[in-house]
Design a protein around this motif. Structure first.
Motif, PDB file in Angstrom:
ATOM      1  N   SER A  72     -14.136 -12.065  15.551  1.00  0.00           N
ATOM      2  CA  SER A  72     -12.692 -12.094  15.296  1.00  0.00           C
ATOM      3  C   SER A  72     -12.412 -12.907  14.045  1.00  0.00           C
ATOM      4  O   SER A  72     -13.001 -13.965  13.840  1.00  0.00           O
ATOM      5  CB  SER A  72     -11.960 -12.733  16.475  1.00  0.00           C
ATOM      6  N   PHE A  73     -11.498 -12.404  13.226  1.00  0.00           N
ATOM      7  CA  PHE A  73     -11.062 -13.097  12.027  1.00  0.00           C
ATOM      8  C   PHE A  73      -9.557 -13.334  12.145  1.00  0.00           C
ATOM      9  O   PHE A  73      -8.763 -12.410  11.997  1.00  0.00           O
ATOM     10  CB  PHE A  73     -11.361 -12.270  10.774  1.00  0.00           C
ATOM     11  N   SER A  74      -9.180 -14.560  12.428  1.00  0.00           N
ATOM     12  CA  SER A  74      -7.778 -14.899  12.642  1.00  0.00           C
ATOM     13  C   SER A  74      -7.021 -15.011  11.325  1.00  0.00           C
ATOM     14  O   SER A  74      -7.519 -15.577  10.359  1.00  0.00           O
ATOM     15  CB  SER A  74      -7.666 -16.225  13.389  1.00  0.00           C
ATOM     16  N   MET A  75      -5.808 -14.484  11.333  1.00  0.00           N
ATOM     17  CA  MET A  75      -4.894 -14.673  10.203  1.00  0.00           C
ATOM     18  C   MET A  75      -3.777 -15.633  10.592  1.00  0.00           C
ATOM     19  O   MET A  75      -2.804 -15.773   9.872  1.00  0.00           O
ATOM     20  CB  MET A  75      -4.319 -13.331   9.758  1.00  0.00           C
ATOM     21  N   GLN A  76      -3.916 -16.309  11.730  1.00  0.00           N
ATOM     22  CA  GLN A  76      -2.919 -17.263  12.198  1.00  0.00           C
ATOM     23  C   GLN A  76      -3.264 -18.692  11.788  1.00  0.00           C
ATOM     24  O   GLN A  76      -2.534 -19.617  12.097  1.00  0.00           O
ATOM     25  CB  GLN A  76      -2.791 -17.188  13.723  1.00  0.00           C
ATOM     26  N   GLU A  77      -4.393 -18.859  11.127  1.00  0.00           N
ATOM     27  CA  GLU A  77      -4.834 -20.190  10.709  1.00  0.00           C
ATOM     28  C   GLU A  77      -5.468 -20.083   9.329  1.00  0.00           C
ATOM     29  O   GLU A  77      -5.761 -19.002   8.849  1.00  0.00           O
ATOM     30  CB  GLU A  77      -5.835 -20.760  11.716  1.00  0.00           C
ATOM     31  N   GLY A  78      -5.624 -21.198   8.686  1.00  0.00           N
ATOM     32  CA  GLY A  78      -6.257 -21.220   7.377  1.00  0.00           C
ATOM     33  C   GLY A  78      -5.271 -21.086   6.231  1.00  0.00           C
ATOM     34  O   GLY A  78      -4.055 -21.106   6.416  1.00  0.00           O
ATOM     35  N   LEU A 111       3.177 -12.216  11.272  1.00  0.00           N
ATOM     36  CA  LEU A 111       3.052 -11.282  12.390  1.00  0.00           C
ATOM     37  C   LEU A 111       1.657 -10.649  12.480  1.00  0.00           C
ATOM     38  O   LEU A 111       1.394  -9.861  13.382  1.00  0.00           O
ATOM     39  CB  LEU A 111       4.107 -10.180  12.296  1.00  0.00           C
ATOM     40  N   LEU A 112       0.767 -10.999  11.569  1.00  0.00           N
ATOM     41  CA  LEU A 112      -0.585 -10.447  11.583  1.00  0.00           C
ATOM     42  C   LEU A 112      -1.515 -11.410  12.310  1.00  0.00           C
ATOM     43  O   LEU A 112      -1.757 -12.526  11.843  1.00  0.00           O
ATOM     44  CB  LEU A 112      -1.076 -10.214  10.157  1.00  0.00           C
ATOM     45  N   VAL A 172     -10.746  -7.334  24.408  1.00  0.00           N
ATOM     46  CA  VAL A 172      -9.944  -8.418  24.989  1.00  0.00           C
ATOM     47  C   VAL A 172     -10.490  -9.764  24.541  1.00  0.00           C
ATOM     48  O   VAL A 172      -9.729 -10.659  24.151  1.00  0.00           O
ATOM     49  CB  VAL A 172      -9.898  -8.303  26.529  1.00  0.00           C
ATOM     50  N   HIS A 173     -11.803  -9.925  24.562  1.00  0.00           N
ATOM     51  CA  HIS A 173     -12.424 -11.181  24.131  1.00  0.00           C
ATOM     52  C   HIS A 173     -12.034 -11.505  22.689  1.00  0.00           C
ATOM     53  O   HIS A 173     -11.628 -12.626  22.372  1.00  0.00           O
ATOM     54  CB  HIS A 173     -13.946 -11.074  24.268  1.00  0.00           C
ATOM     55  N   GLY A 174     -12.131 -10.493  21.828  1.00  0.00           N
ATOM     56  CA  GLY A 174     -11.771 -10.692  20.424  1.00  0.00           C
ATOM     57  C   GLY A 174     -10.311 -11.048  20.234  1.00  0.00           C
ATOM     58  O   GLY A 174      -9.959 -11.932  19.450  1.00  0.00           O
ATOM     59  N   ILE A 175      -9.431 -10.374  20.969  1.00  0.00           N
ATOM     60  CA  ILE A 175      -7.999 -10.648  20.872  1.00  0.00           C
ATOM     61  C   ILE A 175      -7.697 -12.068  21.344  1.00  0.00           C
ATOM     62  O   ILE A 175      -6.900 -12.786  20.721  1.00  0.00           O
ATOM     63  CB  ILE A 175      -7.189  -9.610  21.660  1.00  0.00           C
ATOM     64  N   LEU A 176      -8.329 -12.485  22.415  1.00  0.00           N
ATOM     65  CA  LEU A 176      -8.099 -13.850  22.915  1.00  0.00           C
ATOM     66  C   LEU A 176      -8.500 -14.890  21.876  1.00  0.00           C
ATOM     67  O   LEU A 176      -7.826 -15.907  21.720  1.00  0.00           O
ATOM     68  CB  LEU A 176      -8.824 -14.072  24.236  1.00  0.00           C
ATOM     69  N   HIS A 177      -9.571 -14.629  21.150  1.00  0.00           N
ATOM     70  CA  HIS A 177      -9.931 -15.554  20.065  1.00  0.00           C
ATOM     71  C   HIS A 177      -8.832 -15.588  19.004  1.00  0.00           C
ATOM     72  O   HIS A 177      -8.508 -16.653  18.477  1.00  0.00           O
ATOM     73  CB  HIS A 177     -11.267 -15.163  19.424  1.00  0.00           C
ATOM     74  N   LEU A 178      -8.246 -14.423  18.701  1.00  0.00           N
ATOM     75  CA  LEU A 178      -7.196 -14.376  17.678  1.00  0.00           C
ATOM     76  C   LEU A 178      -5.971 -15.193  18.064  1.00  0.00           C
ATOM     77  O   LEU A 178      -5.278 -15.711  17.191  1.00  0.00           O
ATOM     78  CB  LEU A 178      -6.765 -12.931  17.407  1.00  0.00           C
ATOM     79  N   VAL A 179      -5.706 -15.307  19.363  1.00  0.00           N
ATOM     80  CA  VAL A 179      -4.507 -16.039  19.793  1.00  0.00           C
ATOM     81  C   VAL A 179      -4.825 -17.476  20.219  1.00  0.00           C
ATOM     82  O   VAL A 179      -3.988 -18.142  20.820  1.00  0.00           O
ATOM     83  CB  VAL A 179      -3.723 -15.290  20.896  1.00  0.00           C
ATOM     84  N   GLY A 180      -6.041 -17.936  19.892  1.00  0.00           N
ATOM     85  CA  GLY A 180      -6.332 -19.351  20.054  1.00  0.00           C
ATOM     86  C   GLY A 180      -7.265 -19.759  21.169  1.00  0.00           C
ATOM     87  O   GLY A 180      -7.565 -20.940  21.318  1.00  0.00           O
ATOM     88  N   TYR A 181      -7.728 -18.817  21.976  1.00  0.00           N
ATOM     89  CA  TYR A 181      -8.686 -19.179  23.026  1.00  0.00           C
ATOM     90  C   TYR A 181     -10.061 -19.396  22.394  1.00  0.00           C
ATOM     91  O   TYR A 181     -10.441 -18.684  21.469  1.00  0.00           O
ATOM     92  CB  TYR A 181      -8.782 -18.076  24.079  1.00  0.00           C
ATOM     93  N   ASP A 182     -10.800 -20.386  22.911  1.00  0.00           N
ATOM     94  CA  ASP A 182     -12.130 -20.681  22.376  1.00  0.00           C
ATOM     95  C   ASP A 182     -13.048 -21.143  23.499  1.00  0.00           C
ATOM     96  O   ASP A 182     -12.998 -22.302  23.915  1.00  0.00           O
ATOM     97  CB  ASP A 182     -12.037 -21.750  21.287  1.00  0.00           C
ATOM     98  N   HIS A 183     -13.882 -20.242  23.972  1.00  0.00           N
ATOM     99  CA  HIS A 183     -14.777 -20.548  25.090  1.00  0.00           C
ATOM    100  C   HIS A 183     -15.864 -21.543  24.725  1.00  0.00           C
ATOM    101  O   HIS A 183     -16.505 -22.106  25.604  1.00  0.00           O
ATOM    102  CB  HIS A 183     -15.410 -19.268  25.644  1.00  0.00           C
ATOM    103  N   GLU A 184     -16.063 -21.799  23.444  1.00  0.00           N
ATOM    104  CA  GLU A 184     -17.101 -22.735  23.014  1.00  0.00           C
ATOM    105  C   GLU A 184     -16.583 -24.164  22.888  1.00  0.00           C
ATOM    106  O   GLU A 184     -17.364 -25.090  22.729  1.00  0.00           O
ATOM    107  CB  GLU A 184     -17.712 -22.268  21.696  1.00  0.00           C
ATOM    108  N   ALA A 185     -15.290 -24.354  22.980  1.00  0.00           N
ATOM    109  CA  ALA A 185     -14.693 -25.682  22.795  1.00  0.00           C
ATOM    110  C   ALA A 185     -14.985 -26.611  23.966  1.00  0.00           C
ATOM    111  O   ALA A 185     -15.270 -27.787  23.773  1.00  0.00           O
ATOM    112  CB  ALA A 185     -13.186 -25.569  22.573  1.00  0.00           C
TER     113      ALA A 185
END
Length: 121
Positions: free
Chosen positions: A36-42, A50-51, A82-95
């Protein structure tokens, strides 16, 4: 999830392409199932608020994992999406273990919702 008007892109690639992306962007060798490549951060988060970003799925790895788990390809693909989308909205199972549990619960909720939807014909 709180993103009713947001957009994301989904890119389906083979193992060769996802391995290239995995090494170039994440500095990991070999193919993976989803990136996943988030456009909500950086630096560019404010360019288009909205992307959400991009979800890249390896069809080769998804197929292999589906066979190994003896499940339909579509079910494994849905899990990865679903896993990829959850990463985009801030979920991080490695944290943390708590974040992993939270992400797993949300994943199960979303997959159950998808299972209840009528198929598009």
């Amino acid at each position: 999830m709180g993103y009713p008007d947001h957009e994301l892109s989904i890119l389906i690639v083979d193992d060769k392409e996802i391995a290239r992306m995995n090494e170039h962007y994440l500095h990991h060798k070999g193919p993976t199932n989803v990136i996943s490549f988030s456009m909500q951060e950086g630096d560019f988060a404010d360019v288009n608020p909205l992307l959400l970003g991009d979800v890249v799925i390896s069809a080769d790895t998804a197929q292999r994992e589906a066979r190994e788990a003896r499940m339909p390809f579509a079910a494994r693909f849905a899990q990865l999406l679903v896993h990829g989308i959850l990463h985009l909205v801030g979920y991080d199972h490695e944290a943390s273990a708590q974040e992993a549990e939270s992400m797993e619960a949300k994943s199960e909720e979303m997959l159950a919702m998808l299972a209840r939807m009528e198929p598009v014909t």
